[in-house]
Design a protein around this motif. Structure first.
Motif, PDB file in Angstrom:
ATOM      1  N   ARG A 554      39.804 -76.901  67.880  1.00  9.67           N
ATOM      2  CA  ARG A 554      39.321 -77.443  69.149  1.00  9.67           C
ATOM      3  C   ARG A 554      39.655 -78.920  69.294  1.00  9.67           C
ATOM      4  N   CYS A 555      39.961 -79.592  68.171  1.00 10.41           N
ATOM      5  CA  CYS A 555      40.279 -81.014  68.220  1.00 10.41           C
ATOM      6  C   CYS A 555      40.999 -81.418  66.945  1.00 10.41           C
ATOM      7  N   ALA A 556      41.539 -82.637  66.926  1.00 14.67           N
ATOM      8  CA  ALA A 556      42.257 -83.150  65.756  1.00 14.67           C
ATOM      9  C   ALA A 556      41.995 -84.643  65.625  1.00 14.67           C
ATOM     10  N   VAL A 557      41.878 -85.092  64.369  1.00 15.08           N
ATOM     11  CA  VAL A 557      41.673 -86.519  64.063  1.00 15.08           C
ATOM     12  C   VAL A 557      42.729 -86.937  63.054  1.00 15.08           C
ATOM     13  N   SER A 558      43.508 -87.951  63.400  1.00 21.58           N
ATOM     14  CA  SER A 558      44.573 -88.432  62.519  1.00 21.58           C
ATOM     15  C   SER A 558      44.388 -89.917  62.257  1.00 21.58           C
ATOM     16  N   PHE A 559      44.319 -90.273  60.969  1.00 29.80           N
ATOM     17  CA  PHE A 559      44.310 -91.692  60.589  1.00 29.80           C
ATOM     18  C   PHE A 559      45.573 -91.977  59.783  1.00 29.80           C
ATOM     19  N   ALA A 560      46.329 -93.001  60.186  1.00 29.08           N
ATOM     20  CA  ALA A 560      47.548 -93.428  59.475  1.00 29.08           C
ATOM     21  C   ALA A 560      48.528 -92.275  59.306  1.00 29.08           C
ATOM     22  N   GLY A 561      48.573 -91.391  60.298  1.00 27.19           N
ATOM     23  CA  GLY A 561      49.394 -90.198  60.186  1.00 27.19           C
ATOM     24  C   GLY A 561      50.869 -90.442  60.441  1.00 27.19           C
ATOM     25  N   VAL A 562      51.708 -89.703  59.714  1.00 27.49           N
ATOM     26  CA  VAL A 562      53.148 -89.701  59.969  1.00 27.49           C
ATOM     27  C   VAL A 562      53.380 -88.975  61.289  1.00 27.49           C
ATOM     28  N   ALA A 563      54.068 -89.621  62.225  1.00 27.30           N
ATOM     29  CA  ALA A 563      54.320 -89.007  63.529  1.00 27.30           C
ATOM     30  C   ALA A 563      55.656 -88.295  63.587  1.00 27.30           C
ATOM     31  N   ASP A 564      56.576 -88.688  62.725  1.00 21.03           N
ATOM     32  CA  ASP A 564      57.904 -88.087  62.727  1.00 21.03           C
ATOM     33  C   ASP A 564      58.490 -88.229  61.325  1.00 21.03           C
ATOM     34  N   ILE A 565      58.897 -87.107  60.714  1.00 19.32           N
ATOM     35  CA  ILE A 565      59.395 -87.143  59.336  1.00 19.32           C
ATOM     36  C   ILE A 565      60.632 -88.013  59.230  1.00 19.32           C
ATOM     37  N   LEU A 605      55.694 -86.149  67.019  1.00 26.56           N
ATOM     38  CA  LEU A 605      56.179 -87.060  68.051  1.00 26.56           C
ATOM     39  C   LEU A 605      57.018 -86.311  69.081  1.00 26.56           C
ATOM     40  N   ARG A 606      57.948 -85.505  68.610  1.00 22.38           N
ATOM     41  CA  ARG A 606      58.869 -84.813  69.514  1.00 22.38           C
ATOM     42  C   ARG A 606      58.208 -83.631  70.227  1.00 22.38           C
ATOM     43  N   ARG A 607      57.083 -83.161  69.699  1.00 20.29           N
ATOM     44  CA  ARG A 607      56.408 -82.012  70.309  1.00 20.29           C
ATOM     45  C   ARG A 607      55.043 -82.389  70.898  1.00 20.29           C
ATOM     46  N   ALA A 608      54.842 -83.674  71.140  1.00 19.42           N
ATOM     47  CA  ALA A 608      53.542 -84.151  71.613  1.00 19.42           C
ATOM     48  C   ALA A 608      53.130 -83.484  72.920  1.00 19.42           C
ATOM     49  N   ALA A 609      54.103 -83.175  73.777  1.00 19.14           N
ATOM     50  CA  ALA A 609      53.785 -82.601  75.084  1.00 19.14           C
ATOM     51  C   ALA A 609      53.172 -81.212  74.983  1.00 19.14           C
ATOM     52  N   PHE A 634      53.969 -92.295  68.975  1.00 12.14           N
ATOM     53  CA  PHE A 634      53.260 -91.052  69.267  1.00 12.14           C
ATOM     54  C   PHE A 634      52.307 -91.229  70.441  1.00 12.14           C
ATOM     55  N   VAL A 635      51.567 -92.304  70.474  1.00 10.96           N
ATOM     56  CA  VAL A 635      50.609 -92.537  71.566  1.00 10.96           C
ATOM     57  C   VAL A 635      51.346 -92.616  72.897  1.00 10.96           C
ATOM     58  N   ALA A 636      52.507 -93.276  72.908  1.00 12.94           N
ATOM     59  CA  ALA A 636      53.281 -93.367  74.149  1.00 12.94           C
ATOM     60  C   ALA A 636      53.713 -91.988  74.627  1.00 12.94           C
ATOM     61  N   ALA A 637      54.193 -91.151  73.691  1.00 10.86           N
ATOM     62  CA  ALA A 637      54.647 -89.814  74.059  1.00 10.86           C
ATOM     63  C   ALA A 637      53.483 -88.950  74.520  1.00 10.86           C
ATOM     64  N   ALA A 638      52.351 -89.018  73.809  1.00  9.90           N
ATOM     65  CA  ALA A 638      51.194 -88.206  74.176  1.00  9.90           C
ATOM     66  C   ALA A 638      50.603 -88.647  75.514  1.00  9.90           C
ATOM     67  N   THR A 639      50.562 -89.944  75.748  1.00  8.11           N
ATOM     68  CA  THR A 639      50.031 -90.457  77.011  1.00  8.11           C
ATOM     69  C   THR A 639      50.903 -90.028  78.178  1.00  8.11           C
ATOM     70  N   ALA A 640      52.221 -90.116  77.982  1.00  7.39           N
ATOM     71  CA  ALA A 640      53.145 -89.701  79.035  1.00  7.39           C
ATOM     72  C   ALA A 640      52.983 -88.226  79.372  1.00  7.39           C
ATOM     73  N   ALA A 641      52.626 -87.425  78.357  1.00  6.60           N
ATOM     74  CA  ALA A 641      52.444 -85.980  78.564  1.00  6.60           C
ATOM     75  C   ALA A 641      51.027 -85.633  78.991  1.00  6.60           C
TER      76      ALA A 641
END
Length: 681
Positions: A554-565, A605-609, A634-641
């Motif tokens: 139902r939700c996700a929490v990420s701290f210092a997470g890798v956004a793109d390998i 990052l690439r699948r944020a949408a 990641f935040v930019a991509a998620a916000t845009a989507a």
């Protein structure tokens, strides 16, 4: 209410220095009870879970007559204290600084200690503050040995001594234990990009600051070193091109000889720990078995003795070895299975351990510290903890066979109110057995809202049955916590470890779902109220859970997470070393060219949408392991989507939390986020 109203109250209250005469070993449970508060406040504040312990790093001196410990002072700073045992005295502060914490103290000899310091509130231009100091146990002769980066300018209880101070790129390697005031220190060999290639070793006199190299004759790219009890270097390894090579010499006046070479990442090699009394190497190896065991490698014959000295079914051995420092005879070892335990080769110590274990309450884990003369030491420090007790220290007098309390690590935590943790192995969809740790809130029954808590690394041991701050915090808020040692996690055998190679976002992610499915089938977890949470790799897994497994979470929490390998392979980004970047990562994580399509599919990052569930993303601005640009992109991509996203940026934190206040702020935000996201349908 201030738990430490005065310095005097700290020493007499938190450290419990009342002598409990006549307390026998058979009534040790009463001693532990006196260390535990009688009641607890429901849902204690987040600060209680992340506050630094009142006492930590309790270490017996070589003679067994003194203790050193890191203590929480009145103003919240951590100081170095020493306590005399014969007769029992009050703690004496021997080193303290005005604006930094003392950490990681250890004895050099019976009169001298070394320690590091750390600054929880360092500004952005001070990213490394871990300099090394030495001090006598009476607080005299304080000397700076290794500088921080940049040079420290803080005030202290004594004047800084700047002569002969080694630069910041030196670090403490080990104590020598030969009775001198010397330690071994190492210096990194860095390339033009500031990445570590190898190390050199030197002997440092902690009283004078004089140092002398002992790295003559070594090959380049030296990494691990084994010295004898006189501080003479006897063996070392090099790591280059994905190959590890070990060199050894019979004595300090002869040349090194190559004695072994193997694939660094292939699982067929070994890791040297120490020399035994015959001058052979004690090593960890997987000889004819899936898990590591303690073996002897004979460098003269260049052969690994096939029969292990000690092995534990189902768990890799990663021990702390305990020696008699006169004969260099191995007395025993401290190790981990699902919990810490000790195995003693010396019969007298085995009997003592059995007596202590029988005297303490069921479920306690106990370790014995008897200095460097364990066979005949009068005093023994008992370190005891459990899934609900964060840690307590007791002192055993072997002459009278009586015990008395020293301190609880976190006296503000009520053991009785803590959640219970359990361990089980759960089958994954392909039959691989997954080690799973379950934390269940006190007094709970039936299906509970659940947090899948994912460890970082990822190629490391993540969990055990110790009290765990994050799991305990979440359980105190009513959540069931599932911690899965997904494939790729170390500590459970080669098959389990290697099954996670090149599986970021794939079968490693499936393991989290399979453990959750088990908890639902068993009636523990409410399938309609589950959140995934983690830091570092765990943050990556939380984001991939939001991408791939939105039907489960139902939700996700990420701290210092890798956004793109793929971003991890850019040399300008993080502090990964070249050897790992060019040889370890392509084999264990993936090749950025050959696996480009897979990296696209496993990139949050690439699948944020594709994310449809609410996410909370937090990051430290000073993070050098997973730099802040992962977060920003990641935040930019998620916000845009138009993803429902909440963010937190900690401008004074690195990869992890250094400041407890900031850590508590994060947990409070997590608590509010979970409460909103996991509202019962």
């Amino acid at each position: 209410m201030d738990l430490f109203p005065s310095s005097r109250a700290l020493w007499r209250g938190a450290l419990l220095w009342a002598v409990l005469g006549g307390l026998s070993l058979l009534t040790a449970a009463q001693t532990v009870a006196q260390l535990t508060p009688a009641s607890a406040t429901p849902a204690p504040p987040a600060e209680h879970f992340v506050r630094p312990p009142a006492i930590a790093d309790v270490r017996m001196s070589p003679s067994g007559k003194h203790l050193a410990a890191i203590l929480a002072h009145v103003d919240g700073k951590q100081v170095l204290g020493v306590i005399a045992l014969d007769p029992l005295g009050e703690p004496r502060t021997v080193a303290a600084f005005a604006d930094v914490d003392i950490v990681d103290a250890r004895w050099v000899n019976d009169n001298r200690l070394v320690f590091h310091f750390a600054n929880r509130t360092a500004p952005a231009d001070r990213r490394r503050t871990i300099g090394l100091y030495a001090v006598d146990r009476d607080g005299k002769n304080l000397r700076e040995l290794i500088a921080s980066q940049p040079a420290s300018d803080f005030d202290s209880t004594a004047s800084r001594i700047t002569s002969r101070v080694l630069p910041w790129d030196w670090s403490l390697y080990s104590a020598i234990d030969d009775g001198s005031a010397d330690v071994l220190v190492s210096r990194g060999d860095y390339d033009g990009d500031g990445l570590l290639r190898g190390q050199t070793l030197a002997r440092l006199d902690t009283s004078t600051g004089r140092s002398a190299s002992i790295s003559q004759g070594l090959q380049s790219h030296a990494t691990d070193f084994i010295a004898d009890r006189r501080g003479n270097l006897r063996a070392y390894s090099t790591s280059r091109g994905g190959r590890t090579t070990w060199f050894w010499r019979e004595s300090p006046d002869v040349a090194y000889q190559q004695v072994a070479e193997f694939d660094t990442y292939g699982g067929s090699g070994w890791e040297a720990l120490a020399l035994d009394e015959q001058g052979r190497l004690l090593v960890l190896a997987r000889h004819r078995r899936d898990t590591t065991a303690l073996h002897v490698f004979d460098p003269r014959q260049r052969v690994l003795l096939p029969e292990p000295m000690i092995a534990v079914a189902g768990f890799d051995l990663a021990p702390i070895l305990v020696f008699d420092h006169q004969s260099q005879r191995l007395l025993g070892l401290h190790l981990f299975t699902d919990r810490p335990l000790s195995h003693w080769i010396e019969p007298q110590l085995a009997r003592l351990q059995a007596g202590v274990d029988a005297a303490l309450p069921a479920g306690r884990h106990t370790g014995l510290d008897c200095g460097r003369s364990c066979v005949d030491s009068r005093f023994v420090v008992i370190n005891t903890d459990s899934d609900r007790e964060p840690g307590a220290y007791l002192l055993l007098d072997r002459q009278s066979m009586s015990m008395q309390p020293i301190a609880r690590a976190r006296p503000w935590v009520s053991e009785a109110a803590q959640a219970r943790r359990s361990f089980q192995r759960v089958p994954a969809r392909d039959g691989l057995q997954l080690p799973v740790y379950l934390t269940k809130p006190q007094g709970s029954d039936g299906r509970l809202p659940t947090v899948v808590l994912v460890h970082g690394g990822p190629f490391m041991r993540g969990h055990n049955l110790h009290w765990n701050a994050h799991a305990a915090f979440l359980a105190s808020r009513g959540y069931l916590v599932i911690e899965t040692e997904f494939r790729g996690s170390a500590g459970y055998g080669w098959r389990h470890f290697s099954a996670g190679w090149r599986q970021w976002g794939l079968s490693m992610q499936d393991d989290l779902a399979d453990a959750l499915a088990w908890a639902v089938r068993e009636g523990h977890a409410d399938a309609d109220r589950v959140c995934i949470m983690g830091g570092s790799y765990g943050g990556y897994a939380a984001l991939m859970g939001a991408v791939r497994q939105g039907d489960l979470f139902r939700c996700a929490v990420s701290f210092a997470g890798v956004a793109d390998i793929g971003l991890m392979y850019d040399i300008n980004w993080s502090d990964f070393g070249n050897e790992w970047r060019y040889h370890g990562m392509p084999r264990m994580v993936g090749d950025p060219k050959a696996d480009a399509t897979q990296f696209e599919q496993t990139s949050p990052l690439r699948r944020a949408a594709e994310i449809r569930i609410p996410i909370l993303v937090a990051h430290g601005l000073l993070d050098q392991r997973v730099p802040i640009d992962h977060f920003r992109r990641f935040v930019a991509a998620a916000t845009a989507a138009k993803v429902p996203i909440e963010t937190m940026v900690f401008d004074d934190q690195p990869h992890g939390f250094r400041n407890p206040a900031r850590h508590a702020e994060y947990l409070r935000r997590v608590e509010a986020f979970l409460a909103r996201s996991l509202v019962a349908r």
